[in-house]
Write a protein that holds these residues in place. Structure first.
Motif, PDB file in Angstrom:
ATOM      1  N   ARG A  85     -24.720  51.843   9.261  1.00 57.05           N
ATOM      2  CA  ARG A  85     -23.722  52.478  10.113  1.00 57.05           C
ATOM      3  C   ARG A  85     -22.826  51.425  10.766  1.00 57.05           C
ATOM      4  O   ARG A  85     -21.599  51.591  10.825  1.00 57.05           O
ATOM      5  CB  ARG A  85     -24.416  53.322  11.185  1.00 57.05           C
ATOM      6  N   ASP A  86     -23.444  50.329  11.238  1.00 62.85           N
ATOM      7  CA  ASP A  86     -22.626  49.258  11.825  1.00 62.85           C
ATOM      8  C   ASP A  86     -21.698  48.640  10.786  1.00 62.85           C
ATOM      9  O   ASP A  86     -20.519  48.350  11.075  1.00 62.85           O
ATOM     10  CB  ASP A  86     -23.538  48.179  12.428  1.00 62.85           C
ATOM     11  N   ARG A  87     -22.207  48.446   9.574  1.00 60.55           N
ATOM     12  CA  ARG A  87     -21.373  47.859   8.523  1.00 60.55           C
ATOM     13  C   ARG A  87     -20.219  48.789   8.168  1.00 60.55           C
ATOM     14  O   ARG A  87     -19.084  48.336   7.980  1.00 60.55           O
ATOM     15  CB  ARG A  87     -22.227  47.584   7.282  1.00 60.55           C
ATOM     16  N   ILE A  88     -20.512  50.077   8.071  1.00 61.94           N
ATOM     17  CA  ILE A  88     -19.446  51.039   7.766  1.00 61.94           C
ATOM     18  C   ILE A  88     -18.416  51.059   8.887  1.00 61.94           C
ATOM     19  O   ILE A  88     -17.201  51.104   8.636  1.00 61.94           O
ATOM     20  CB  ILE A  88     -20.048  52.439   7.531  1.00 61.94           C
ATOM     21  N   ALA A  89     -18.883  51.013  10.133  1.00 62.47           N
ATOM     22  CA  ALA A  89     -17.951  50.997  11.265  1.00 62.47           C
ATOM     23  C   ALA A  89     -17.078  49.739  11.227  1.00 62.47           C
ATOM     24  O   ALA A  89     -15.860  49.799  11.454  1.00 62.47           O
ATOM     25  CB  ALA A  89     -18.721  51.075  12.578  1.00 62.47           C
ATOM     26  N   GLN A  90     -17.704  48.584  10.916  1.00 60.77           N
ATOM     27  CA  GLN A  90     -16.927  47.347  10.808  1.00 60.77           C
ATOM     28  C   GLN A  90     -15.909  47.423   9.668  1.00 60.77           C
ATOM     29  O   GLN A  90     -14.760  46.994   9.819  1.00 60.77           O
ATOM     30  CB  GLN A  90     -17.864  46.165  10.588  1.00 60.77           C
ATOM     31  N   ASP A  91     -16.335  47.989   8.530  1.00 63.98           N
ATOM     32  CA  ASP A  91     -15.412  48.127   7.402  1.00 63.98           C
ATOM     33  C   ASP A  91     -14.250  49.048   7.760  1.00 63.98           C
ATOM     34  O   ASP A  91     -13.096  48.775   7.408  1.00 63.98           O
ATOM     35  CB  ASP A  91     -16.144  48.663   6.175  1.00 63.98           C
TER      36      ASP A  91
END
Length: 201
Positions: A85-91
């Motif tokens: 979820r954090d990676r998707i938010a960063q992307d």
């Protein structure tokens, strides 16, 4: 699985006297075969005598499996989901930032292109005005030179015409005088000049 003890049956008519030698049924393979034959018709999980032990092991297994899921599996899955979820938010944030930068670059390019077009139009207009003014000045200069040459030519033509007319009068007077003399008459210069002048008018 619970294992219940198996007691040997006493022989009928046997005495409880411990001093008497009573032969007991041998506990060996034959004894086990007889027990298996006695329980042969019942599927072990459906045997009512083993229900308590089955329920006990079911509860223990379910509790251990639940604790394993709660303490080991679910935290790992939760951590993986959190990381994703954090990676998707960063992307998504990076994509939004890149999109904003691209929009700003396109807007700046369009503004610079509009300014360049306006500047080119201005330069073209100024150049056309300068060229037009230079052409007008050159035209006026050429016209002035032509007018001067035309005036000079007219003056020269007038001079040549006057000279030619003067020469024509003289030639006419001389020709008329010669003709009169050929006729055997006396020619007066004044009279001949007056006659030529009268004929020219």
């Amino acid at each position: 699985m619970l294992v219940t003890p198996v007691f040997a049956q006493e022989a009928p008519g046997a005495s409880h006297n411990t001093d008497a030698a009573v032969p007991l049924a041998p506990e060996g393979p034959q004894h086990l075969i007889e027990q298996e034959v006695a329980h042969e018709g019942v599927f072990p999980p459906f045997d009512a005598t083993t229900y308590p032990s089955q329920l006990l092991w079911l509860a223990i297994t379910f509790t251990l499996f639940y604790l394993f899921l709660k303490k080991v599996v679910l935290p790992r899955i939760g951590g993986i989901l959190e990381v994703r979820r954090d990676r998707i938010a960063q992307d998504l944030d990076q994509a939004a930032r890149l999109k904003q930068e691209a929009d700003e670059a396109v807007a700046a390019y369009e503004q610079e292109l509009a300014e360049a077009r306006a500047k080119a139009q201005k330069i073209a207009t100024e150049t056309a005005d300068v060229v037009k003014a230079e052409a007008e000045a050159e035209r006026q200069k050429v016209e002035g030179a032509l007018d001067a040459k035309l005036s000079e030519a007219e003056a020269r033509i007038a001079t040549i015409k006057a000279t030619a007319l003067k020469d024509v009068g003289t030639i006419a007077e001389q020709t008329a005088k010669a003709i009169v003399e050929e006729l055997g008459l006396t020619a007066d210069d004044k009279a001949v000049a007056a006659a030529v002048k009268a004929a020219g008018n």
